[in-house]
Scaffold this motif. Structure first.
Motif, PDB file in Angstrom:
ATOM      1  N   LEU A  82       0.838  -1.185   0.000  1.00 33.17           N
ATOM      2  CA  LEU A  82       0.000   0.000   0.000  1.00 33.17           C
ATOM      3  C   LEU A  82       0.877   1.240   0.000  1.00 33.17           C
ATOM      4  CD1 LEU A  82      -2.783  -0.972   2.565  1.00 33.17           C
ATOM      5  CD2 LEU A  82      -2.814  -1.186   0.090  1.00 33.17           C
ATOM      6  N   LEU A  83       0.595   2.165  -0.907  1.00 31.24           N
ATOM      7  CA  LEU A  83       1.299   3.437  -0.957  1.00 31.24           C
ATOM      8  C   LEU A  83       0.262   4.536  -0.977  1.00 31.24           C
ATOM      9  CD1 LEU A  83       3.909   2.524  -3.669  1.00 31.24           C
ATOM     10  CD2 LEU A  83       4.358   2.802  -1.257  1.00 31.24           C
ATOM     11  N   LEU A  84       0.562   5.671  -0.389  1.00 31.93           N
ATOM     12  CA  LEU A  84      -0.392   6.760  -0.288  1.00 31.93           C
ATOM     13  C   LEU A  84       0.064   7.946  -1.118  1.00 31.93           C
ATOM     14  CD1 LEU A  84      -1.178   6.633   3.528  1.00 31.93           C
ATOM     15  CD2 LEU A  84      -2.462   5.628   1.661  1.00 31.93           C
ATOM     16  N   LEU A  85      -0.856   8.530  -1.855  1.00 36.44           N
ATOM     17  CA  LEU A  85      -0.584   9.785  -2.538  1.00 36.44           C
ATOM     18  C   LEU A  85      -0.559  10.915  -1.523  1.00 36.44           C
ATOM     19  CD1 LEU A  85      -2.877   9.445  -5.635  1.00 36.44           C
ATOM     20  CD2 LEU A  85      -0.447   9.919  -5.720  1.00 36.44           C
ATOM     21  N   ARG A  86       0.109  12.004  -1.879  1.00 40.29           N
ATOM     22  CA  ARG A  86       0.149  13.178  -1.013  1.00 40.29           C
ATOM     23  C   ARG A  86      -1.268  13.721  -0.847  1.00 40.29           C
ATOM     24  NH1 ARG A  86       4.177  16.670  -0.013  1.00 40.29           N
ATOM     25  NH2 ARG A  86       5.443  15.747  -1.667  1.00 40.29           N
TER      26      ARG A  86
ATOM     27  N   VAL B 248       4.497   8.307  -7.363  1.00 40.28           N
ATOM     28  CA  VAL B 248       3.231   7.592  -7.550  1.00 40.28           C
ATOM     29  C   VAL B 248       2.248   8.462  -8.340  1.00 40.28           C
ATOM     30  CG1 VAL B 248       1.312   6.480  -6.373  1.00 40.28           C
ATOM     31  CG2 VAL B 248       3.608   6.285  -5.434  1.00 40.28           C
ATOM     32  N   GLN B 249       2.283   9.766  -8.101  1.00 42.45           N
ATOM     33  CA  GLN B 249       1.422  10.656  -8.881  1.00 42.45           C
ATOM     34  C   GLN B 249       1.808  10.623 -10.361  1.00 42.45           C
ATOM     35  OE1 GLN B 249       2.062  14.383  -6.969  1.00 42.45           O
ATOM     36  NE2 GLN B 249       0.894  13.856  -5.137  1.00 42.45           N
ATOM     37  N   HIS B 250       3.086  10.617 -10.623  1.00 36.33           N
ATOM     38  CA  HIS B 250       3.535  10.529 -12.020  1.00 36.33           C
ATOM     39  C   HIS B 250       3.094   9.201 -12.646  1.00 36.33           C
ATOM     40  CE1 HIS B 250       5.698  14.194 -11.547  1.00 36.33           C
ATOM     41  NE2 HIS B 250       6.687  13.705 -10.821  1.00 36.33           N
ATOM     42  N   LEU B 251       3.218   8.109 -11.875  1.00 36.27           N
ATOM     43  CA  LEU B 251       2.821   6.799 -12.399  1.00 36.27           C
ATOM     44  C   LEU B 251       1.326   6.768 -12.708  1.00 36.27           C
ATOM     45  CD1 LEU B 251       4.850   4.444 -10.019  1.00 36.27           C
ATOM     46  CD2 LEU B 251       5.393   5.040 -12.376  1.00 36.27           C
ATOM     47  N   ARG B 252       0.541   7.391 -11.861  1.00 36.15           N
ATOM     48  CA  ARG B 252      -0.911   7.433 -12.083  1.00 36.15           C
ATOM     49  C   ARG B 252      -1.234   8.195 -13.356  1.00 36.15           C
ATOM     50  NH1 ARG B 252      -5.112  10.902 -11.167  1.00 36.15           N
ATOM     51  NH2 ARG B 252      -7.119   9.944 -10.598  1.00 36.15           N
ATOM     52  N   TRP B 253      -0.537   9.300 -13.587  1.00 34.06           N
ATOM     53  CA  TRP B 253      -0.774  10.091 -14.804  1.00 34.06           C
ATOM     54  C   TRP B 253      -0.399   9.293 -16.049  1.00 34.06           C
ATOM     55  CZ3 TRP B 253       2.387  11.939 -18.714  1.00 34.06           C
ATOM     56  CH2 TRP B 253       1.838  12.919 -19.531  1.00 34.06           C
ATOM     57  N   ILE B 254       0.754   8.601 -16.020  1.00 33.91           N
ATOM     58  CA  ILE B 254       1.177   7.800 -17.173  1.00 33.91           C
ATOM     59  C   ILE B 254       0.160   6.697 -17.440  1.00 33.91           C
ATOM     60  CG2 ILE B 254       2.967   6.260 -18.055  1.00 33.91           C
ATOM     61  CD1 ILE B 254       5.004   7.834 -16.446  1.00 33.91           C
ATOM     62  N   MET B 255      -0.364   6.082 -16.372  1.00 35.50           N
ATOM     63  CA  MET B 255      -1.358   5.015 -16.546  1.00 35.50           C
ATOM     64  C   MET B 255      -2.625   5.562 -17.199  1.00 35.50           C
ATOM     65  SD  MET B 255      -2.930   2.372 -13.716  1.00 35.50           S
ATOM     66  CE  MET B 255      -1.364   1.526 -13.505  1.00 35.50           C
ATOM     67  N   GLN B 256      -3.036   6.770 -16.817  1.00 40.48           N
ATOM     68  CA  GLN B 256      -4.210   7.365 -17.465  1.00 40.48           C
ATOM     69  C   GLN B 256      -3.978   7.533 -18.967  1.00 40.48           C
ATOM     70  OE1 GLN B 256      -4.488  10.900 -14.944  1.00 40.48           O
ATOM     71  NE2 GLN B 256      -6.564  10.288 -14.385  1.00 40.48           N
TER      72      GLN B 256
ATOM     73  N   SER C  59      13.882   6.504 -14.681  1.00 44.28           N
ATOM     74  CA  SER C  59      13.490   5.592 -13.606  1.00 44.28           C
ATOM     75  C   SER C  59      11.975   5.501 -13.493  1.00 44.28           C
ATOM     76  CB  SER C  59      14.099   6.078 -12.283  1.00 44.28           C
ATOM     77  OG  SER C  59      13.639   5.300 -11.207  1.00 44.28           O
ATOM     78  N   ILE C  60      11.278   6.630 -13.617  1.00 40.57           N
ATOM     79  CA  ILE C  60       9.811   6.605 -13.527  1.00 40.57           C
ATOM     80  C   ILE C  60       9.218   5.816 -14.695  1.00 40.57           C
ATOM     81  CG2 ILE C  60       7.778   8.083 -13.741  1.00 40.57           C
ATOM     82  CD1 ILE C  60       9.266  10.180 -12.093  1.00 40.57           C
ATOM     83  N   ALA C  61       9.756   6.017 -15.895  1.00 35.60           N
ATOM     84  CA  ALA C  61       9.254   5.267 -17.046  1.00 35.60           C
ATOM     85  C   ALA C  61       9.451   3.769 -16.858  1.00 35.60           C
ATOM     86  CB  ALA C  61       9.960   5.747 -18.322  1.00 35.60           C
ATOM     87  N   MET C  62      10.629   3.365 -16.374  1.00 39.12           N
ATOM     88  CA  MET C  62      10.907   1.943 -16.187  1.00 39.12           C
ATOM     89  C   MET C  62      10.076   1.364 -15.041  1.00 39.12           C
ATOM     90  SD  MET C  62      12.914   1.024 -18.553  1.00 39.12           S
ATOM     91  CE  MET C  62      14.082   1.649 -19.747  1.00 39.12           C
TER      92      MET C  62
END
Length: 1001
Positions: free
Chosen positions: A5-9, A88-96, A116-119
């Protein structure tokens, strides 16, 4: 199923511009929260071993996993236990964007964070990746298709963009700003419509259109029409820097419009501080906070306005890791390893950085200490990996750290006979050992200060095999990684570079002259340095060892099976030491030490030796040097180095430690030589501007280095006769054995008239030959003197003439076509090395200095890498059964001929670049004592002849007399004959017309 579990800001948490944008987006996409409440959305990241059909949830965004066809292409071990909320916010945006079928462009400051975020996203969603690092050398064939030859047949092989499109992979394009502007637009249609025409006649078509055609036609028909379906899972993630803040090519607007962009700024302060606390448990929280505050200040807009390069925030965890092992160490000293502002910035920039250090109380205190020396080194082997436990003395304490080591036996720090340990050298090696624990190293220092010697001794201490690689300005990415070559049967293949082989074998690479390489070419090494991963042109992939072992464990494959899939592990002991000269402060050209480069290494500055240490080094290496001459020489040199006069400082650059050792060896072997003559020759005093020459003479006089009485006496020709007796050559007072040449046809034979000046020059050349030096000749009559000198010694020569278009490849190899195959024949350089001949390099100032600089490793280290993969080595003991090795013959010598720098020759400054590695000889002008009336008559005669030949020299005869004295324009034969006509005898009553048959025409 195990999950984390990870939490967004929280939406009310203030964390920078990127976070504010995310909060605005969340208010729009999360129903029931128009104002954004305090509740945090839940993030579920499935365990890496999740199966197909499982779902990854980030907040309210879900992605259903699919089974990868080639699981070895899925990134491994990028998701760490500590995952910042901003990430995690960046990952959520890429997933969208991925779910919407859109390509993304991650733009931000230099460093590994964007990659690193892309990978991490691709590992999280189990997506296969095709990666390419773009550079100025990237072409359309690197993206689409490359032609290869197999069994005499040419065919096309799909490259990364085509493979990703057809196989449904994600294409990662890193460094968009590095590529030439006309290269990337070939991808426009693939990005916009998922269509592309290929060189082999096939046509890539989007999945939607292809499926519609499939309703009316069979797949056989579409295959016959050469239509290929682009997978609906194909995506592109581009990584780049914002231009123009950073250097690079601005993006083509049509290309930019194909992407959805995201600003990936540095991690927020709160996330960074958590990461640093987890790394440096032994460092006080206050110091970590002050260090991070200092770093973020230098990355602010205000610092950028002052012209300060960004601080490499991504290197902070490595620095804190060192401070964790050495809590008592000076933090300011560690900052200079990451951000060498003392050699990077001008006075105003230094004052600005010092002000920020003072503001955050990071100035050195009495309790701050520096490492003193390496005490001992012990080998330990864990899991078949060589490591060394190194004990470093800092103050009165001894601290032990664990560092990577090579495969050869370790050597204790003081066990070398060839390396002179001074206090500054001991401290520098201890600091390098600390950096070696966590990161690659860049060693910065002036020419001839001993960078290579320090690096080699460091490698010997840890038992490393060294891989020296000389870098030059026009070096391409293929020269760094892989080169194309032709097999004996005509097939094309790829040959890995020494850098790639060193990474696989765990060697220590010396990147010599990294300041010369174009930044766009060097970008291909960023992933190797940051992540220890590399994608090669032949499709091979090199992985960091822990990622390789994780992949091997998951796929249940052996090493052989993975190697068949072109996957190889990078040896954990592999390290890089880059050698560079300090940046020129205030230069109008782009500084090589920029924000991107700062993220790649830890930087150590090798200061010039103080006087006492330089005396220690010289006396131990040249024990027989006269003490009085040494004291005068060192006093003169250090006075030049310490002065603020720019003219005197330019003279000091010619008197490096390497040059002082050469002068000392000469004085030790020939104690009657003039110190004044040795210094003026090293500084090329005869070719200096008048102001510099006056400053040199004044400083020499102040140091009591005066012209000896012998230099003022006009020598007689009878004192400098050439005599060959009993197989020995004697020139002046120096004797040498005559060489027994096997190829007598290569011994030059030339018409030569003996004269005093040339005999003195040849005597000096003979002295340098006996000392094992390579020679550099500047001035008039170089070719004649060299040919005469080699003729007297009976030495065969190999001749090579350089020009404007000379390249590194043509300097080392000569390609030719035989029976339809490209065959590389040895150049004169390689022949001279093999056979022990004298290599004469003519017109060295005409070739670009970035080409001739590759001679540095051959002259200094006796090593060189040829264009066909062979290696020149100095000692046969270094062969160790290796193939493609050329051993230098002990009789090999090099004589380089160049014109003096400046007008009227207008060539490149060969002496300024490489003069430090050669023993220089200056040739005087012809006809220095010829009476003026005779010169006037000779010039009038020659002027009429040349006018008749339509040469139309626009010189009055009065001006031509000075030309003859300087020997700049007239033919060497003419000057010889004028010298012969007039010589040292007094003018007679014989008219010029009566003796004119001896002159040209």
């Amino acid at each position: 199923m195990q999950s984390r579990l990870l939490l967004l800001r929280a939406s009310g948490d203030h964390g920078g511009a990127a976070s504010r944008r995310v909060r605005l987006l969340l208010r729009q996409v999360l129903p029931g929260r128009p104002g954004g409440d305090r509740q945090r959305p839940e993030v579920r990241l499935l365990h890496a071993g999740a199966d197909a059909g499982d779902t990854v949830n980030i907040g309210d965004v879900s992605y259903k996993l699919k089974t990868p066809k080639n699981p070895e292409l899925v990134p491994q071990n990028y998701i760490s236990d500590f995952l910042a909320q901003s990430v995690v916010q960046h990952l959520r945006w890429i997933m969208q964007k991925d779910l919407l079928g859109q390509d993304v462009f991650l733009i931000g400051p230099p460093g590994p964070l964007r990659r690193s975020i892309a990978m991490q996203y691709l590992e999280l969603t189990k997506r296969e990746v095709e990666y390419i690092a773009l550079s100025r050398d990237t072409t359309e064939t690197d993206l689409k298709q490359r032609r290869e030859i197999r069994a005499g047949t040419a065919f096309y092989i799909d490259q990364c963009a085509v493979r990703a499109a057809t196989e449904g992979r994600t294409l990662v394009l890193e460094g968009l700003e590095k590529a030439e502007r006309n290269v990337l637009p070939v991808l426009n249609n693939l990005l916009e419509n998922r269509e592309m025409q290929l060189e082999d006649g096939r046509f890539l078509m989007s999945a939607e259109r292809y499926d519609k055609l499939l309703q009316d036609h069979t797949k056989t028909e579409l295959d016959a029409w050469k239509i290929v379906r682009v997978s609906e899972n194909f995506r592109v993630i581009a990584l780049g820097l914002p231009v123009p803040r950073y250097s690079g090519n601005p993006l083509d607007p049509p290309l930019r419009s194909r992407f959805q962009a995201r600003d990936i700024y540095y991690l927020p302060f709160k996330d960074q501080i958590k990461l640093l606390y987890s790394v440096g448990a032994n460092v006080s929280a206050e110091k970590v906070s002050q260090l991070l505050s200092f770093a973020t200040t230098l990355c602010s807009q205000e610092s950028s306005t002052l012209g300060l390069p960004d601080f490499p925030l991504d290197s902070l965890p490595d620095a804190v890791q060192i401070l964790d092992s050495f809590p008592m160490m000076s933090i300011k000293h560690a900052i200079q390893w990451l951000y060498p502002y003392t050699i990077l910035l001008g006075h105003e920039g230094k004052m600005a950085v010092e002000g920020v250090l003072k503001r955050f109380e990071l100035q050195d205190s009495e309790s701050s200490l520096l490492p003193k020396e390496i005490v001992r080194v012990e080998r330990r082997t864990e899991n078949h990996v060589s490591q060394a436990f190194v004990t470093i003395r800092i103050a009165e304490k001894e601290m032990t750290i664990k560092v990577p080591a090579g495969t050869r036996p370790l050597r204790q720090p003081c066990a070398s006979d060839r390396f002179i340990q001074t206090l500054s050298h001991k401290q520098l090696q201890a600091e390098m050992m600390q950096s070696h624990m966590v990161k690659d190293i860049c060693l910065i220092g002036g020419k001839g200060c001993g960078k290579t010697v320090i690096a080699k001794n460091f490698a010997d201490t840890l038992g490393y095999n060294i891989e020296p690689i000389m870098l030059y300005q026009d070096m391409t990415a293929r020269d760094l990684l892989q080169q194309r070559y032709t097999l004996p049967n005509g097939d094309t293949a790829w040959r890995s570079s020494p850098l790639v082989n060193a990474a696989l074998d765990g060697k220590l690479v010396l990147l010599d002259g990294i300041h010369r390489v174009n930044a766009g070419t060097l970008a291909v090494l960023q992933r190797l340095i940051h992540d220890r991963e590399l994608s090669l042109y032949d499709g091979s992939r090199l992985l960091r060892e822990d990622r390789y072992m994780r992949l091997k464990e998951e796929l249940q494959m052996s090493d052989e099976q993975l190697q068949k899939r072109s996957i190889f592990p990078i040896h954990p002991s592999f390290r890089i030491i880059a050698l560079a000269e300090p940046p020129v402060i205030g230069s109008t050209t782009q500084q090589w030490l920029g924000p991107e480069f700062l993220t790649m290494f830890f930087f150590h500055y090798m200061k010039p030796l103080v006087k006492s240490e330089e005396i220690q080094v010289i006396k131990e290496m040249v024990p027989n040097i006269p003490q009085e001459a040494l004291d005068k020489l060192l006093s003169f040199t250090h006075k030049l180095r310490e002065t603020q006069d720019p003219t005197a400082q330019s003279l000091a650059a010619s008197l490096s430690t390497r040059q002082l050792l050469r002068i000392s060896r000469r004085l030790s072997q020939y104690p009657n030589e003039s110190l004044h003559s040795a210094v003026t020759k090293a500084c090329l005093s005869r070719f200096l501007p008048s102001l510099a020459r006056i400053a040199l003479e004044k400083n020499l006089a102040d140091a009591s280095i005066e012209i000896s009485t012998n230099d003022n006496v006009e020598p007689e020709l009878k004192d400098y006769k050439c005599e060959i007796t009993s197989g020995s050559l004697r020139i002046g007072a120096v004797s040498a054995p005559i060489y027994n040449a096997h190829e007598k046809m290569k011994v030059p034979d030339v018409l030569f008239y003996d004269n005093i000046q040339h005999m003195i020059v040849m005597e000096d050349m003979l002295k340098d030959f006996l000392l094992g030096e390579h020679l550099l000749l500047l001035g008039v009559g170089k070719n004649k003197i060299v040919d005469r000198f080699l003729h007297l010694l009976n030495r065969p020569r190999e001749y090579i003439q350089l020009h404007r278009d000379t390249t590194v490849q043509t300097l080392t190899l000569q390609p030719s076509v035989k029976d339809g195959l490209i065959v590389y024949e040895d150049s004169p350089l390689v022949k001279a090395v093999k056979l022990g001949h004298v290599l004469v390099v003519d017109e060295a100032d005409k070739a670009p200095t970035n080409v001739t600089c590759i001679l540095k490793t051959l002259v200094e280290n006796g090593e060189m890498i040829l264009a066909d993969g062979r290696r020149i080595v100095a000692n046969s003991t270094n062969v160790n059964g290796r193939e493609n090795v050329v051993v230098i013959h002990p009789d090999f010598r090099m004589i380089v001929l160049a014109n003096r720098p400046g007008f009227p020759f207008l060539g490149n400054d060969f002496f300024g670049t490489l003069g430090d590695y050669f023993s220089s000889q200056m040739l005087r002008q012809y006809g220095a004592n010829v009476p003026e009336p005779i010169l006037q008559k000779a010039c009038a005669c020659l002027w009429r002849i040349n006018t008749f030949k339509n040469y139309k020299r626009e010189f009055p005869t009065e001006g031509l007399s000075s030309v003859v004295r300087n020997g700049d324009c007239l033919s060497i034969n003419t000057l010889h004959k004028i010298r012969y006509l007039c010589g040292s005898q007094k003018p007679t009553s014989v008219s010029w017309q009566e003796r004119g048959e001896n002159c040209d025409g």
